[in-house]
Design a protein around this motif. Structure first.
Motif, PDB file in Angstrom:
ATOM      1  N   ARG A   1       6.069   0.218  -0.086  1.00  0.00           N
ATOM      2  CA  ARG A   1       6.064  -0.495  -1.134  1.00  0.00           C
ATOM      3  C   ARG A   1       7.238  -2.006  -0.556  1.00  0.00           C
ATOM      4  NH1 ARG A   1       5.631   0.676  -7.120  1.00  0.00           N
ATOM      5  NH2 ARG A   1       4.773  -0.876  -6.813  1.00  0.00           N
ATOM      6  N   LEU A   2       8.124  -1.777  -0.437  1.00  0.00           N
ATOM      7  CA  LEU A   2       9.297  -2.820  -0.126  1.00  0.00           C
ATOM      8  C   LEU A   2       8.853  -3.921   1.393  1.00  0.00           C
ATOM      9  CD1 LEU A   2      12.178  -1.730  -1.243  1.00  0.00           C
ATOM     10  CD2 LEU A   2      10.625  -2.985  -2.315  1.00  0.00           C
ATOM     11  N   PHE A   3       8.813  -2.681   1.998  1.00  0.00           N
ATOM     12  CA  PHE A   3       8.176  -3.425   4.279  1.00  0.00           C
ATOM     13  C   PHE A   3       6.940  -3.636   4.171  1.00  0.00           C
ATOM     14  CE2 PHE A   3      12.998  -1.725   3.285  1.00  0.00           C
ATOM     15  CZ  PHE A   3      13.364  -2.215   3.621  1.00  0.00           C
ATOM     16  N   ALA A   4       6.231  -3.442   3.100  1.00  0.00           N
ATOM     17  CA  ALA A   4       5.002  -3.491   3.991  1.00  0.00           C
ATOM     18  C   ALA A   4       3.994  -4.693   4.312  1.00  0.00           C
ATOM     19  CB  ALA A   4       4.019  -3.326   2.540  1.00  0.00           C
ATOM     20  N   GLU A   5       4.551  -5.872   4.067  1.00  0.00           N
ATOM     21  CA  GLU A   5       4.317  -6.948   4.770  1.00  0.00           C
ATOM     22  C   GLU A   5       5.368  -7.173   6.508  1.00  0.00           C
ATOM     23  OE1 GLU A   5       5.249 -12.262   3.854  1.00  0.00           O
ATOM     24  OE2 GLU A   5       4.669 -10.651   2.361  1.00  0.00           O
ATOM     25  N   PRO A   6       6.815  -6.991   6.201  1.00  0.00           N
ATOM     26  CA  PRO A   6       6.927  -6.984   7.752  1.00  0.00           C
ATOM     27  C   PRO A   6       7.271  -5.597   8.773  1.00  0.00           C
ATOM     28  CG  PRO A   6       9.190  -6.564   5.423  1.00  0.00           C
ATOM     29  CD  PRO A   6       7.483  -6.534   5.440  1.00  0.00           C
ATOM     30  N   LEU A   7       6.426  -4.408   8.221  1.00  0.00           N
ATOM     31  CA  LEU A   7       5.784  -3.300   8.753  1.00  0.00           C
ATOM     32  C   LEU A   7       4.288  -3.873   9.208  1.00  0.00           C
ATOM     33  CD1 LEU A   7       6.760  -0.286   6.576  1.00  0.00           C
ATOM     34  CD2 LEU A   7       6.795  -0.690   9.242  1.00  0.00           C
ATOM     35  N   ASN A   8       3.729  -4.820   7.977  1.00  0.00           N
ATOM     36  CA  ASN A   8       2.757  -5.093   9.495  1.00  0.00           C
ATOM     37  C   ASN A   8       2.460  -6.116  10.233  1.00  0.00           C
ATOM     38  OD1 ASN A   8       0.487  -3.309   8.150  1.00  0.00           O
ATOM     39  ND2 ASN A   8       0.057  -4.425   5.777  1.00  0.00           N
ATOM     40  N   ASP A   9       3.863  -6.605  10.095  1.00  0.00           N
ATOM     41  CA  ASP A   9       4.267  -7.848  11.217  1.00  0.00           C
ATOM     42  C   ASP A   9       4.421  -7.903  12.102  1.00  0.00           C
ATOM     43  OD1 ASP A   9       2.708  -9.821   9.119  1.00  0.00           O
ATOM     44  OD2 ASP A   9       4.723 -10.553   8.083  1.00  0.00           O
ATOM     45  N   GLY A  10       5.381  -5.767  12.618  1.00  0.00           N
ATOM     46  CA  GLY A  10       5.870  -5.403  13.778  1.00  0.00           C
ATOM     47  C   GLY A  10       7.293  -5.911  13.442  1.00  0.00           C
TER      48      GLY A  10
END
Length: 167
Positions: A37-46
């Protein structure tokens, strides 16, 4: 007179080490869900791709707790043990200061309050990644709590400096 944050930090010393008695399967489930949940955006951004196929061990020395972390096709994954490429070790208050941005990461590492062992290039990449994460990705109340406790820890530290991480 102690305020509530000081009381919570003082309680952390004897209470937080009890976390090592929580079964690893429960820790894994809770931490992986929180990271998802916390890192969804950074994960998607690689941004976490630096950990793909590599293992980071995070050791909280004074709590007797550690987790191994990697990035795979599903996301961030935790393991009790793994063939570790790099280890970052320190006491819980140092990690709190890092998370709350009350202390510069370079200062924590330079003063050996947080220690990187193993592949230092990977360790520095992870340190830079953590430093670059936007705290606004966290739920506002969680960020307020971390900031509040971190500020209290920083204030306590100025009265009594922390000891270096032991290994």
């Amino acid at each position: 007179m102690l305020n509530l944050a000081d009381l919570l930090l003082k309680a952390g010393g004897p209470v937080l080490p009890l976390g090592r008695h929580i079964p690893f399967a429960v820790q894994k489930l809770a931490i992986e869900q929180a990271m998802k949940r916390l890192f969804a955006e950074p994960l998607n951004d690689g941004e976490f791709d630096v950990l793909e196929g590599r293992w980071l061990r995070i050791e909280v020395s004074d709590l007797g707790m550690a987790w191994c972390l990697t990035r795979d096709a599903v996301g961030l994954r935790l393991a009790r043990s793994a063939p570790v490429d790099v280890c970052i070790r320190g006491n819980w208050k140092e990690f709190l200061l890092l998370a709350s941005r009350q202390e510069d990461p370079d200062t924590l590492f330079f003063r050996r309050r947080l220690v990187i062992e193993g592949d230092t290039d990977l360790g520095l990449a992870v340190k830079n990644l953590v430093d670059s994460l936007d705290p606004e990705l966290m739920p506002p109340r969680l960020w307020q709590l971390i900031s509040w406790l971190g500020a209290a820890a920083r204030e306590q530290e100025q009265v009594a400096p922390a000891q270096p991480a032991r290994g």
